[in-house]
Design an enzyme around this catalytic site. Structure first.
Site, PDB file in Angstrom:
ATOM      1  N   LYS A 119       0.758  -1.388   0.064  1.00 52.85           N
ATOM      2  CA  LYS A 119      -0.013  -0.028  -0.064  1.00 52.85           C
ATOM      3  C   LYS A 119       1.085   1.196  -0.007  1.00 52.85           C
ATOM      4  O   LYS A 119       0.329   2.362  -0.599  1.00 52.85           O
ATOM      5  CB  LYS A 119      -0.994  -0.183   1.109  1.00 52.85           C
ATOM      6  CG  LYS A 119      -2.196  -0.868   0.897  1.00 52.85           C
ATOM      7  CD  LYS A 119      -3.219  -0.487   1.865  1.00 52.85           C
ATOM      8  CE  LYS A 119      -4.546  -1.117   1.626  1.00 52.85           C
ATOM      9  NZ  LYS A 119      -5.602  -0.974   2.488  1.00 52.85           N
ATOM     10  N   LYS A 201      -3.010 -11.352  -6.827  1.00 50.68           N
ATOM     11  CA  LYS A 201      -4.633 -11.377  -6.217  1.00 50.68           C
ATOM     12  C   LYS A 201      -5.663 -10.392  -6.900  1.00 50.68           C
ATOM     13  O   LYS A 201      -5.378  -9.565  -7.393  1.00 50.68           O
ATOM     14  CB  LYS A 201      -4.520 -11.409  -4.644  1.00 50.68           C
ATOM     15  CG  LYS A 201      -5.391 -10.375  -4.128  1.00 50.68           C
ATOM     16  CD  LYS A 201      -5.134  -9.971  -2.618  1.00 50.68           C
ATOM     17  CE  LYS A 201      -5.338  -8.455  -2.384  1.00 50.68           C
ATOM     18  NZ  LYS A 201      -5.458  -7.892  -1.294  1.00 50.68           N
ATOM     19  N   LYS A 204      -9.554  -4.732  -5.922  1.00 48.45           N
ATOM     20  CA  LYS A 204     -10.255  -3.406  -6.346  1.00 48.45           C
ATOM     21  C   LYS A 204      -9.283  -2.686  -6.861  1.00 48.45           C
ATOM     22  O   LYS A 204      -9.601  -1.983  -7.869  1.00 48.45           O
ATOM     23  CB  LYS A 204     -10.902  -2.674  -5.181  1.00 48.45           C
ATOM     24  CG  LYS A 204     -12.224  -3.287  -4.667  1.00 48.45           C
ATOM     25  CD  LYS A 204     -12.390  -2.773  -3.368  1.00 48.45           C
ATOM     26  CE  LYS A 204     -13.559  -3.645  -2.745  1.00 48.45           C
ATOM     27  NZ  LYS A 204     -13.576  -3.449  -1.168  1.00 48.45           N
TER      28      LYS A 204
HETATM   29  P1  TYM Z   1     -10.663  -6.401   2.959  1.00 48.89           P
HETATM   30  O1  TYM Z   1     -11.659  -5.414   2.920  1.00 48.89           O
HETATM   31  O2  TYM Z   1      -9.639  -6.002   1.968  1.00 48.89           O
HETATM   32  O3  TYM Z   1     -11.127  -7.746   2.286  1.00 48.89           O
HETATM   33  C1  TYM Z   1     -12.344  -8.504   2.897  1.00 48.89           C
HETATM   34  C2  TYM Z   1     -12.122  -9.901   3.025  1.00 48.89           C
HETATM   35  O4  TYM Z   1     -12.159 -10.494   1.647  1.00 48.89           O
HETATM   36  C3  TYM Z   1     -10.818 -11.298   1.663  1.00 48.89           C
HETATM   37  N1  TYM Z   1     -10.514 -11.011   0.291  1.00 48.89           N
HETATM   38  C4  TYM Z   1     -10.173 -12.219  -0.588  1.00 48.89           C
HETATM   39  N2  TYM Z   1     -10.325 -13.479  -0.526  1.00 48.89           N
HETATM   40  C5  TYM Z   1      -9.718 -14.270  -1.627  1.00 48.89           C
HETATM   41  N3  TYM Z   1      -9.459 -13.815  -2.778  1.00 48.89           N
HETATM   42  C6  TYM Z   1      -9.273 -12.628  -3.107  1.00 48.89           C
HETATM   43  N4  TYM Z   1      -8.715 -12.103  -3.942  1.00 48.89           N
HETATM   44  C7  TYM Z   1      -9.535 -11.724  -1.795  1.00 48.89           C
HETATM   45  N5  TYM Z   1      -9.451 -10.332  -1.696  1.00 48.89           N
HETATM   46  C8  TYM Z   1      -9.841 -10.027  -0.319  1.00 48.89           C
HETATM   47  C9  TYM Z   1      -9.955 -10.880   2.505  1.00 48.89           C
HETATM   48  O5  TYM Z   1      -8.862 -11.805   2.844  1.00 48.89           O
HETATM   49  C10 TYM Z   1     -11.091 -10.308   3.783  1.00 48.89           C
HETATM   50  O6  TYM Z   1     -11.192 -11.317   4.554  1.00 48.89           O
HETATM   51  N6  TYM Z   1      -7.951  -5.377   7.056  1.00 48.89           N
HETATM   52  C11 TYM Z   1      -9.192  -6.342   6.524  1.00 48.89           C
HETATM   53  C12 TYM Z   1     -10.528  -6.069   7.102  1.00 48.89           C
HETATM   54  C13 TYM Z   1     -10.595  -6.245   8.720  1.00 48.89           C
HETATM   55  C14 TYM Z   1     -10.522  -7.379   9.250  1.00 48.89           C
HETATM   56  C15 TYM Z   1     -10.537  -7.053  10.626  1.00 48.89           C
HETATM   57  C16 TYM Z   1     -10.930  -8.717   8.805  1.00 48.89           C
HETATM   58  C17 TYM Z   1     -10.445  -5.143   9.522  1.00 48.89           C
HETATM   59  N7  TYM Z   1     -10.529  -5.618  10.773  1.00 48.89           N
HETATM   60  C18 TYM Z   1     -10.876  -7.913  11.590  1.00 48.89           C
HETATM   61  C19 TYM Z   1     -10.891  -9.646   9.815  1.00 48.89           C
HETATM   62  C20 TYM Z   1     -10.962  -9.259  11.258  1.00 48.89           C
HETATM   63  C21 TYM Z   1      -9.203  -6.064   4.869  1.00 48.89           C
HETATM   64  O7  TYM Z   1      -9.028  -5.058   4.526  1.00 48.89           O
HETATM   65  O8  TYM Z   1     -10.200  -6.990   4.195  1.00 48.89           O
END
Ligand code: TYM
Length: 337
Positions: A119, A201, A204
């Site tokens: 990032k 991966k 977005k």
């Molecule tokens: P975020 O918002 O980027 O993504 C949400 C969830 O989607 C999963 N994910 C994927 N899984 C499979 N293939 C992909 N290409 C893919 N892209 C995203 C992510 O692994 C995630 O589970 N930091 C976290 C949000 C968060 C969180 C938490 C999660 C904040 N606090 C506490 C769990 C527990 C995030 O940015 O996810």
């Protein structure tokens, strides 16, 4: 008569950022599984708007996106009667605990986080402290609820590992306070790849719009994106090293149809990649249709959404009260009334 002991349900926590429409990766890797877990676990799910401001946001758009993300979460099957479904900024415990935990997190640990490196490369003009301490806030999200399990995709595993280490360190220093959480990842689909570059991966932030499928994409768009998916120069639909594009499409097809990889290989024996790509696109579009319908319906009822957010956020606040008092006492703050 033999006495039965009722085991309390294990607790689940997870969150997702309100930075636009969820991708197929978000859905298959995480959110779809959240719904499935609601019967057997005590589930707490959160739209993490505090995390979202680590990159530049237009305030009005963030507010609208938070409502949309909340509606999408419900459309993906999260039932606010069964789970606590809320917005992170509405429970101050996340930010409060994050500060306390940041004093038990080492600079070196944060400096190793690959997401921070990615990032900060992408947002070189805004490498703020929040971007760096982001994983501490994520640890606070999870630990504030004493969650046992955290359903996530593979890209969040390193952050979860950090949350575990912070919990263990705090417990050693101040006495048993936090449950040490475990990741919960799907066997298939924990890491969906970009349709345009299957070594990256699905995200977005993909520069190529055709690499990422959004769960609100219409059928024509979905079909077009899958038809254009990058594969290889062979013609056999089988899961093998070196066939990353096909492996990714087979994974997606398997996730939305429930078919095994072997069944998929048999189904497409003797057929070309073109037929396969169209079949994957069709299956994904069909699978997403009910989610899209539910989303459209929910977005017409903002009063209902606001009421759900209010109730969920109050529930979340109540769930963290006792633990926060305990944490404050343990670190030596004067008792809160
Ligand atoms: P975020 O918002 O980027 O993504 C949400 C969830 O989607 C999963 N994910 C994927 N899984 C499979 N293939 C992909 N290409 C893919 N892209 C995203 C992510 O692994 C995630 O589970 N930091 C976290 C949000 C968060 C969180 C938490 C999660 C904040 N606090 C506490 C769990 C527990 C995030 O940015 O996810």
């Amino acid at each position: 008569m033999e006495e039965k002991t009722i085991q309390p349900k294990k607790r689940i926590f997870s969150g997702i950022q309100p930075t636009g429409v969820f991708t197929l990766g978000n859905y298959i890797g995480a959110v779809r599984n959240w719904g499935k877990l609601q019967e057997d676990y005590e589930c707490i799910y959160c739209i993490v708007d505090l995390h979202a401001i680590t990159v530049m946001q237009d305030p009005a758009i963030l507010r609208a996106n938070t409502m949309r993300a909340y509606a999408l979460m419900l459309a993906c099957g999260i039932d606010p009667q069964k789970s606590v479904a809320f917005v992170q900024s509405r429970n101050p415990a996340h930010a409060e605990l994050s500060w306390v935990l940041s004093c038990s997190t080492m600079f070196g640990e944060l400096n190793r986080m690959t997401q921070f490196k990615d990032k900060s490369a992408r947002h070189a003009d805004n490498i703020n402290a929040g971007l760096f301490t982001y994983p501490v806030l994520m640890a606070a999200d999870i630990l504030a609820y004493n969650a046992d399990l955290v359903p996530i995709g593979a890209d969040q595993k390193q952050h979860l590992e950090l949350a575990r280490n912070v919990a263990i360190r705090f417990n050693q220093r101040f006495g048993e306070t936090f449950v040490v959480p475990e990741p919960y990842m799907p066997e298939t689909g924990a890491r969906l790849m970009s349709l345009q570059d299957p070594t990256k991966k699905m995200s977005k932030s993909d520069e190529n719009a055709n690499g990422c499928v959004y769960i609100l994409d219409d059928k024509d768009t979905i079909l077009r994106k899958f038809r254009r998916a990058v594969t290889d120069s062979e013609s056999e639909v089988c899961y093998r090293e070196g066939k990353e594009g096909i492996n990714n499409l087979m994974t997606i097809y398997s996730c939305v149809t429930g078919k095994t990889l072997d069944e998929i290989t048999t189904e497409f024996a003797g057929k070309g990649y073109g037929d396969f790509k169209t079949a994957v696109g069709e299956a994904v579009a069909d699978h997403l249709e009910p989610v899209q319908t539910a989303y459209a319906r929910l977005m017409e009822d903002k009063a209902y959404l606001n009421a759900c957010i209010d109730t969920g956020s109050e529930q979340a606040f109540r769930l963290t009260g006792k633990l926060m008092s305990k944490v404050y006492r343990r670190v030596g703050f004067i008792d809160r009334k």
